[in-house]
Design a protein around this motif. Structure first.
Motif, PDB file in Angstrom:
ATOM      1  N   LEU A 126      49.922 -31.323 -55.700  1.00 29.56           N
ATOM      2  CA  LEU A 126      48.989 -32.262 -56.317  1.00 29.56           C
ATOM      3  C   LEU A 126      48.247 -33.081 -55.266  1.00 29.56           C
ATOM      4  CD1 LEU A 126      51.237 -33.468 -59.276  1.00 29.56           C
ATOM      5  CD2 LEU A 126      49.119 -32.164 -59.481  1.00 29.56           C
ATOM      6  N   SER A 127      48.955 -33.495 -54.221  1.00 31.04           N
ATOM      7  CA  SER A 127      48.328 -34.284 -53.158  1.00 31.04           C
ATOM      8  C   SER A 127      47.288 -33.472 -52.409  1.00 31.04           C
ATOM      9  CB  SER A 127      49.385 -34.796 -52.170  1.00 31.04           C
ATOM     10  OG  SER A 127      50.194 -35.783 -52.767  1.00 31.04           O
ATOM     11  N   GLU A 128      47.576 -32.196 -52.204  1.00 32.06           N
ATOM     12  CA  GLU A 128      46.668 -31.343 -51.441  1.00 32.06           C
ATOM     13  C   GLU A 128      45.470 -30.878 -52.259  1.00 32.06           C
ATOM     14  OE1 GLU A 128      49.270 -28.255 -50.225  1.00 32.06           O
ATOM     15  OE2 GLU A 128      50.275 -29.470 -48.688  1.00 32.06           O
ATOM     16  N   SER A 129      45.489 -31.146 -53.563  1.00 31.19           N
ATOM     17  CA  SER A 129      44.418 -30.635 -54.423  1.00 31.19           C
ATOM     18  C   SER A 129      43.244 -31.592 -54.537  1.00 31.19           C
ATOM     19  CB  SER A 129      44.960 -30.369 -55.838  1.00 31.19           C
ATOM     20  OG  SER A 129      45.289 -31.592 -56.489  1.00 31.19           O
ATOM     21  N   ARG A 130      43.313 -32.713 -53.851  1.00 33.40           N
ATOM     22  CA  ARG A 130      42.201 -33.664 -53.916  1.00 33.40           C
ATOM     23  C   ARG A 130      40.925 -33.043 -53.367  1.00 33.40           C
ATOM     24  NH1 ARG A 130      42.814 -39.023 -54.631  1.00 33.40           N
ATOM     25  NH2 ARG A 130      40.969 -39.350 -53.341  1.00 33.40           N
ATOM     26  N   GLU A 131      39.818 -33.378 -54.005  1.00 27.12           N
ATOM     27  CA  GLU A 131      38.516 -32.889 -53.550  1.00 27.12           C
ATOM     28  C   GLU A 131      38.092 -33.648 -52.301  1.00 27.12           C
ATOM     29  OE1 GLU A 131      33.982 -32.678 -55.290  1.00 27.12           O
ATOM     30  OE2 GLU A 131      35.337 -34.283 -55.825  1.00 27.12           O
ATOM     31  N   ARG A 181      28.812 -26.772 -65.398  1.00 26.10           N
ATOM     32  CA  ARG A 181      29.948 -25.885 -65.146  1.00 26.10           C
ATOM     33  C   ARG A 181      31.007 -26.041 -66.226  1.00 26.10           C
ATOM     34  NH1 ARG A 181      32.178 -28.765 -60.026  1.00 26.10           N
ATOM     35  NH2 ARG A 181      30.461 -27.537 -59.243  1.00 26.10           N
ATOM     36  N   VAL A 182      31.972 -25.180 -66.170  1.00 28.18           N
ATOM     37  CA  VAL A 182      33.096 -25.222 -67.105  1.00 28.18           C
ATOM     38  C   VAL A 182      33.865 -26.525 -66.919  1.00 28.18           C
ATOM     39  CG1 VAL A 182      35.356 -24.211 -67.552  1.00 28.18           C
ATOM     40  CG2 VAL A 182      33.362 -22.737 -67.337  1.00 28.18           C
ATOM     41  N   ASN A 183      34.257 -27.126 -68.039  1.00 29.91           N
ATOM     42  CA  ASN A 183      35.125 -28.307 -68.026  1.00 29.91           C
ATOM     43  C   ASN A 183      36.486 -27.893 -68.560  1.00 29.91           C
ATOM     44  OD1 ASN A 183      36.493 -30.790 -68.877  1.00 29.91           O
ATOM     45  ND2 ASN A 183      34.538 -31.804 -68.516  1.00 29.91           N
ATOM     46  N   LEU A 184      37.529 -28.107 -67.750  1.00 31.09           N
ATOM     47  CA  LEU A 184      38.870 -27.664 -68.154  1.00 31.09           C
ATOM     48  C   LEU A 184      39.433 -28.504 -69.295  1.00 31.09           C
ATOM     49  CD1 LEU A 184      40.589 -26.995 -64.699  1.00 31.09           C
ATOM     50  CD2 LEU A 184      39.219 -25.438 -66.106  1.00 31.09           C
ATOM     51  N   GLY A 185      39.012 -29.758 -69.379  1.00 30.25           N
ATOM     52  CA  GLY A 185      39.541 -30.621 -70.436  1.00 30.25           C
ATOM     53  C   GLY A 185      40.909 -31.195 -70.139  1.00 30.25           C
ATOM     54  N   TRP A 227      41.359 -26.837 -58.742  1.00 27.01           N
ATOM     55  CA  TRP A 227      40.569 -27.906 -59.345  1.00 27.01           C
ATOM     56  C   TRP A 227      41.215 -29.248 -58.996  1.00 27.01           C
ATOM     57  CZ3 TRP A 227      36.350 -26.673 -62.682  1.00 27.01           C
ATOM     58  CH2 TRP A 227      36.183 -25.302 -62.906  1.00 27.01           C
ATOM     59  N   SER A 228      40.380 -30.237 -58.653  1.00 29.90           N
ATOM     60  CA  SER A 228      40.905 -31.563 -58.340  1.00 29.90           C
ATOM     61  C   SER A 228      40.972 -32.446 -59.583  1.00 29.90           C
ATOM     62  CB  SER A 228      40.037 -32.240 -57.274  1.00 29.90           C
ATOM     63  OG  SER A 228      38.724 -32.469 -57.758  1.00 29.90           O
ATOM     64  N   ASP A 229      40.174 -32.116 -60.584  1.00 26.26           N
ATOM     65  CA  ASP A 229      40.249 -32.787 -61.880  1.00 26.26           C
ATOM     66  C   ASP A 229      39.645 -31.854 -62.921  1.00 26.26           C
ATOM     67  OD1 ASP A 229      37.450 -33.049 -61.685  1.00 26.26           O
ATOM     68  OD2 ASP A 229      37.561 -35.095 -60.933  1.00 26.26           O
ATOM     69  N   GLU A 230      39.188 -32.385 -64.037  1.00 27.75           N
ATOM     70  CA  GLU A 230      38.725 -31.540 -65.131  1.00 27.75           C
ATOM     71  C   GLU A 230      37.517 -30.689 -64.778  1.00 27.75           C
ATOM     72  OE1 GLU A 230      38.053 -34.044 -68.471  1.00 27.75           O
ATOM     73  OE2 GLU A 230      40.131 -34.691 -68.636  1.00 27.75           O
ATOM     74  N   ASP A 231      36.641 -31.199 -63.910  1.00 23.23           N
ATOM     75  CA  ASP A 231      35.401 -30.459 -63.663  1.00 23.23           C
ATOM     76  C   ASP A 231      34.940 -30.502 -62.209  1.00 23.23           C
ATOM     77  OD1 ASP A 231      34.709 -33.106 -63.671  1.00 23.23           O
ATOM     78  OD2 ASP A 231      33.065 -32.931 -65.103  1.00 23.23           O
ATOM     79  N   HIS A 232      35.874 -30.723 -61.275  1.00 21.17           N
ATOM     80  CA  HIS A 232      35.554 -30.651 -59.855  1.00 21.17           C
ATOM     81  C   HIS A 232      36.537 -29.727 -59.145  1.00 21.17           C
ATOM     82  CE1 HIS A 232      33.619 -34.547 -60.874  1.00 21.17           C
ATOM     83  NE2 HIS A 232      32.736 -34.181 -59.958  1.00 21.17           N
ATOM     84  N   TYR A 233      36.043 -29.016 -58.149  1.00 19.22           N
ATOM     85  CA  TYR A 233      36.908 -28.133 -57.378  1.00 19.22           C
ATOM     86  C   TYR A 233      37.706 -28.938 -56.354  1.00 19.22           C
ATOM     87  CZ  TYR A 233      33.468 -24.655 -58.988  1.00 19.22           C
ATOM     88  OH  TYR A 233      32.631 -23.894 -59.746  1.00 19.22           O
ATOM     89  N   SER A 234      38.895 -28.480 -56.056  1.00 14.06           N
ATOM     90  CA  SER A 234      39.624 -28.987 -54.902  1.00 14.06           C
ATOM     91  C   SER A 234      39.057 -28.312 -53.649  1.00 14.06           C
ATOM     92  CB  SER A 234      41.112 -28.671 -55.036  1.00 14.06           C
ATOM     93  OG  SER A 234      41.314 -27.264 -54.998  1.00 14.06           O
TER      94      SER A 234
END
Length: 643
Positions: A389-394, A535-539, A617-624
């Motif tokens: 989770l820590s490494e997934s930040r954008e 783009r796609v939103n994961l929700g 993904w770093s959140d619902e609609d941004h890539y890590s």
């Protein structure tokens, strides 16, 4: 000064909307104006006290600052320190480091500067910052360091001169606030020079109430108008309302009318003097201090989602009431009325918070120490999940690429060294463009020579229909026109949220407005232009992704099947919206070059969310950062489609 119950009622009218706004209630999107009301109240009360003491010749700087310190610091210190164990338990390494820095900033009355330097007040990330709300306390304290000195220096010249000087300062601050709200909205929101006029408005109320008042009928009408103005602002303002500009005059003038014309015999005064209003107002400072940490840590405890689960609301309400009352009774009141040493209080506050923040920041910034401490609290599997989770930040990658991809800056000259005969593409829009920019960087970085040059002018939350970004896009258009010969195309990208009635329905009027902006700014100026669709939103957020898609045990309660269904439905809704946009463009026969980001991504729910060793993904609609690399090859197709 005499006690006025309606002022405590006005405090309640300020604090409750702020809390509901931060809790995410749609009806209270304008609840942030409660802070503006607080500024007016503060300006009135403090100025009244100073004027009375100066009139009687007994004003002393030491006594003034001692009262302010006893009023503000004990509860602030207690609440801030209480956040630390929860922060260490719930926050990721990067978030904990940010929290530690905010502790230091809070302890030095500089949290407004700190939060300004980060993301905006209205950003999603703001909902996960425990001490974000302390920015307003910093603004007040910065003001009250200067204000008594100004009054003291000019007191001998009389109140007319003082009011004149303050009036000019008020006008300058208001004009600066309006200009900043349009041109530099984040800076204007957090800084004293653009906020000072609100506190000065309260100061003028103090000067006004010394003079004879109007007749009873006028008091009745004006006090009710004041309540209406505040309520209207709460219910109609939103994140796109330029703040703190001319619009902010509506709630602040409302507060001023209440202060000047409400009495126990007016309708407005009777409403605000209601026992519930007064009781809420008495504990409003403690409630304000506690509400943000409670909301933030509850969000983390329920999966890091910004949407609070409905079932947590009773717990939050009871907790906020209990903590506010206890803090008011056992910390606020004793500190104000007791024999607490001013020097000791300042020493403890200015040493404890910054030192604690420094120590926490040191341990959270040291990989080995941080994970060693985490390993003593959690089992190996949990620690591994937290690492992921820590490494997934954008992160925005700017200068790491071997080809010439630049982070564009309007104040700098066009980077001619990057042209070299290659097509130069300008990428504009919000933070979604930043992801595209970084992905393209990874796509091309291995080439010995660049085949494409991309200039990034994206800005988080800055979309064409956002009035706070109008000045940015005006400057950007001028820059593009000046450098038109070197630009092969302009690509605009933004999140879908401004274009939707709901998650499954396109707001066609918003699309029409956006198309109009495209036409007037780019098409009519013969600039090759493309709209890269939403783009796609994961929700669901990255915490929910990891614990729903993988075998890690979640440190919070959630329904795995429900989360996976939400993911599927949200992706399906995104595909539907993309198709609705294309259908609408065909229907109205608009020839804008629309590129479907949904089609470019071609998301596979089984492979393109996480591989359980990293998150894309770093959140619902941004890539890590890992996602920017993972999707690079697909984003590279954008250049081919554009050509």
């Amino acid at each position: 000064m005499n006690y006025r119950a309606e002022i405590d009622g006005l405090r309640a009218l300020a604090v409750v909307p702020v809390i509901l706004f931060h809790a995410g209630f749609d009806l209270f999107e304008g609840g942030f104006v409660g802070v503006d009301v607080f500024f007016v109240i503060s300006g009135y009360l403090i100025t009244t006290i100073i004027l009375n003491e100066m009139d009687q010749g007994r004003f002393r700087f030491a006594q003034f600052y001692e009262r302010r310190a006893k009023r503000i610091l004990p509860a602030l210190l207690f609440v801030s320190l209480s956040c630390i164990p929860f922060a260490w338990f719930w926050l990721s390494q990067h978030d904990l480091y940010d929290f530690s820095k905010s502790l230091i900033a809070t302890g030095l009355f500089g949290s407004n500067f700190y939060f300004w330097s980060g993301s905006g007040y209205f950003d999603t990330a703001a909902e996960l910052k425990p001490l974000l709300h302390t920015w307003s306390l910093a603004v007040e304290e910065q003001y009250y360091i200067l204000f008594p000195i100004v009054l003291w220096v000019f007191w001998k010249y009389g109140k007319y001169v003082i009011v004149s000087i303050l009036g000019l300062t008020f006008l300058g601050s208001l004009i600066l606030g309006q200009w900043g709200a349009v041109n530099l909205p984040q800076m204007a929101f957090f800084f004293l020079p653009s906020r000072g006029w609100e506190i000065l408005l309260g100061a003028f109320c103090a000067f006004f109430t010394i003079k004879p008042r109007l007749n009873h009928y006028a008091h009745q009408v004006l006090s009710v108008i004041g309540i209406i103005l505040i309520a209207l602002s709460i219910l109609t303002f939103d994140a796109d309302t330029p703040t703190p500009g001319y619009f902010t005059l509506i709630p602040t003038l409302g507060a001023a009318l209440i202060i000047m014309f409400s009495t126990h015999s007016t309708i407005g005064g009777q409403i605000l003097s209601n026992r519930l209003f007064v009781a809420t107002g008495l504990v409003s400072y403690s409630a304000y201090l506690w509400h943000q940490p409670l909301l933030v840590f509850t969000r983390y405890a329920t999966g890091g989602t910004t949407d609070l689960p409905v079932e947590t609301l009773p717990f939050l309400l009871i907790s906020l009431i209990v903590l506010s009352v206890l803090t008011w009774k056992f910390i606020e009141r004793p500190a104000r009325s007791g024999d607490l040493s001013f020097f000791k209080l300042l020493t403890v506050f200015f040493i404890t918070l910054p030192l604690t923040g420094f120590i926490s920041g040191y341990f959270s910034s040291n990989e080995g120490l941080y994970w060693s401490i985490k390993s003593t609290i959690f089992d190996k599997e949990s620690v591994n999940a937290q690492r992921i989770l820590s490494e997934s930040r954008e992160e925005l990658r700017v200068n790491d690429f071997s080809l010439c991809i630049q982070n564009g800056d309007l104040e700098k000259a066009f980077p001619t060294q990057c042209i070299n005969g290659s097509p130069t593409i300008v990428l504009i829009g919000d933070s979604h463009g930043r992801d595209i920019y970084s992905s393209l960087g990874y796509a091309f970085e291995k080439k010995a020579t660049s085949s494409v040059n991309i200039l990034n002018f994206t800005r988080g939350g800055c979309r064409l229909l956002n009035p706070q970004c109008e000045a940015h896009y005006n400057r950007l258009l001028n820059w593009i026109l000046e450098n038109k010969a070197n630009i092969s195309a302009v690509i605009y990208v933004q999140a879908a949220r401004d274009l939707l009635l709901n998650s499954r329905t396109l707001k066609e009027k918003a699309v029409d407005r956006l198309l109009h902006e495209f036409d007037t700014r780019f098409i009519e100026n013969n600039i090759k232009f493309a709209w890269l669709g939403p783009r796609v939103n994961l929700g669901i957020n990255r915490h929910q992704v990891l614990y729903a898609k993988c075998s890690y045990s979640a440190p919070f309660l959630f329904d795995k099947q429900e989360v996976l269904q939400k993911l599927e439905h949200s992706v399906a809704d995104s595909i539907l919206i993309d198709q609705q946009i294309q259908n609408y463009l065909t229907e109205i026969k608009n020839n804008i070059h629309y590129i479907s980001q949904v089609n470019l991504l071609n998301l596979n729910l089984n492979q393109d969310i996480t591989n359980c060793n990293t998150l894309f993904w770093s959140d619902e609609d941004h890539y890590s950062t890992a996602g920017e690399k993972y999707f690079a090859a697909r984003m590279k197709k954008l250049i081919n489609v554009l050509n």
